[in-house]
Each structure stands twice: as C-alpha cells, then as structure tokens.
Scaffold this motif. Structure first.
Motif, PDB file in Angstrom:
ATOM      1  N   LEU A  49      69.118 -44.420 -34.438  1.00  8.38           N
ATOM      2  CA  LEU A  49      68.386 -43.745 -35.516  1.00  8.38           C
ATOM      3  C   LEU A  49      67.468 -42.654 -34.961  1.00  8.38           C
ATOM      4  O   LEU A  49      67.375 -41.561 -35.535  1.00  8.38           O
ATOM      5  CB  LEU A  49      67.586 -44.765 -36.331  1.00  8.38           C
ATOM      6  CG  LEU A  49      68.416 -45.708 -37.214  1.00  8.38           C
ATOM      7  CD1 LEU A  49      67.505 -46.758 -37.853  1.00  8.38           C
ATOM      8  CD2 LEU A  49      69.136 -44.928 -38.278  1.00  8.38           C
ATOM      9  N   LYS A  50      66.806 -42.966 -33.836  1.00  7.72           N
ATOM     10  CA  LYS A  50      65.944 -41.947 -33.212  1.00  7.72           C
ATOM     11  C   LYS A  50      66.781 -40.761 -32.713  1.00  7.72           C
ATOM     12  O   LYS A  50      66.380 -39.607 -32.836  1.00  7.72           O
ATOM     13  CB  LYS A  50      65.148 -42.563 -32.067  1.00  7.72           C
ATOM     14  CG  LYS A  50      64.042 -43.475 -32.540  1.00  7.72           C
ATOM     15  CD  LYS A  50      63.209 -43.979 -31.375  1.00  7.72           C
ATOM     16  CE  LYS A  50      62.098 -44.878 -31.880  1.00  7.72           C
ATOM     17  NZ  LYS A  50      61.262 -45.365 -30.787  1.00  7.72           N
ATOM     18  N   GLY A 100      67.552 -38.534 -35.540  1.00 11.80           N
ATOM     19  CA  GLY A 100      66.410 -37.672 -35.873  1.00 11.80           C
ATOM     20  C   GLY A 100      66.304 -36.492 -34.907  1.00 11.80           C
ATOM     21  O   GLY A 100      66.020 -35.356 -35.315  1.00 11.80           O
ATOM     22  N   ASP A 127      68.925 -33.997 -35.771  1.00 13.47           N
ATOM     23  CA  ASP A 127      68.536 -33.241 -36.963  1.00 13.47           C
ATOM     24  C   ASP A 127      67.538 -32.130 -36.597  1.00 13.47           C
ATOM     25  O   ASP A 127      67.631 -31.007 -37.100  1.00 13.47           O
ATOM     26  CB  ASP A 127      67.918 -34.177 -38.017  1.00 13.47           C
ATOM     27  CG  ASP A 127      68.964 -35.045 -38.709  1.00 13.47           C
ATOM     28  OD1 ASP A 127      70.159 -34.690 -38.658  1.00 13.47           O
ATOM     29  OD2 ASP A 127      68.569 -36.079 -39.298  1.00 13.47           O
ATOM     30  N   GLU A 128      66.591 -32.447 -35.736  1.00 12.45           N
ATOM     31  CA  GLU A 128      65.612 -31.443 -35.289  1.00 12.45           C
ATOM     32  C   GLU A 128      66.305 -30.320 -34.502  1.00 12.45           C
ATOM     33  O   GLU A 128      65.971 -29.146 -34.664  1.00 12.45           O
ATOM     34  CB  GLU A 128      64.523 -32.096 -34.434  1.00 12.45           C
ATOM     35  CG  GLU A 128      63.541 -32.931 -35.209  1.00 12.45           C
ATOM     36  CD  GLU A 128      62.737 -32.110 -36.201  1.00 12.45           C
ATOM     37  OE1 GLU A 128      62.311 -30.989 -35.848  1.00 12.45           O
ATOM     38  OE2 GLU A 128      62.549 -32.594 -37.325  1.00 12.45           O
TER      39      GLU A 128
END
Length: 137
Positions: free
Chosen positions: A27-28, A31, A34-35
């Motif tokens: 999950l990290k 993220g 996505d960034e």
C-alpha cells in the motif's frame, strides 16, 4: 476437531498475518507510485510550454541568422567591388602619374640647364678615397 484441522487453522492464521504484513508495504509503494505519477505529470505540464518557447526562440534565431547571412554576402560583394575599383583606379591614374613625374623631372632638368648657361653635366659618383695607413713607430 482433529489435530490436522487445528494445524490447518494455525497455518491459515499465519498466512493471513503474513498477507497483512506484506499488504502494508504494498500500500505504501502504491502511494509512492501515485506521487511519482503526479510528479511526472507536473513535469510534463511544465516542460511543454518551455519546449514551445524554445521552439519559437530557435525559429527566431534562424531568421536572424538568415538576415546576417544576407548581410555578410552583401558585404563580401561590396568588398570585392571596392577592391576592383581600387585596382582600376590604380591602373588608370598610376601609369599617367608615373609618366607625368618623369616628364616633370625632364622639364626641371632642361630648365636648370638653361639657367646654368651651358649643357647639363652629369656628375659622376666618385668612389670615396681610402684613408692612407698610418705609419707605425
């Protein structure tokens, strides 16, 4: 329940915990990706106008270089024309000036011979005399 069922439940629980522990970094990582995607999008959005401005700048520079090329061509032609004009002037004026100088020298020699009441004499250049060696004592 038998011992095999209990072992299966324990294995399933351990597998569930393992999946949960692996889900957190995934999950990290999602993220982070996505960034990265949003950063790349912002970079592309910022680079696009810069590239357009660079293209306009290069086109304008090419136009100016074409003008400079035209100017240097005209300067080269002008320099060639001036050189030809100087050569023509030197050939046209130089020869008669040399003849005029010779004529004026002859007239001057003639006038000076008339003033001296006799034929003009040409002085011969005499060699300088060597000094006599001194006598030694």
């Amino acid at each position: 329940m038998s011992g095999g069922d209990i072992a299966g439940l324990i294995a399933a629980g351990v597998f569930l915990i393992l999946v949960l522990l692996l889900a957190v970094p995934l999950l990290k990582l999602g993220g982070v990706l996505d960034e990265v995607r949003s950063g790349i999008r912002e970079s592309v959005d910022a680079i696009t106008p810069t590239l357009a401005e660079t293209q306009v700048t290069v086109l304008e520079a090419n136009k100016q270089l074409a003008k400079i090329d035209s100017i240097t061509t005209h300067v080269s032609e002008t320099t060639s024309n001036v050189s030809s004009l100087v050569a023509l002037t030197a050939a046209t004026v130089g020869g008669p000036l040399i003849k005029l100088a010779g004529f004026s020298a002859a007239v001057r020699a003639g006038i000076s011979s008339l003033k001296s009441d006799g034929p003009a004499t040409v002085k011969s250049a005499s060699k300088p005399k060597k000094p006599k060696p001194r006598a030694t004592r």
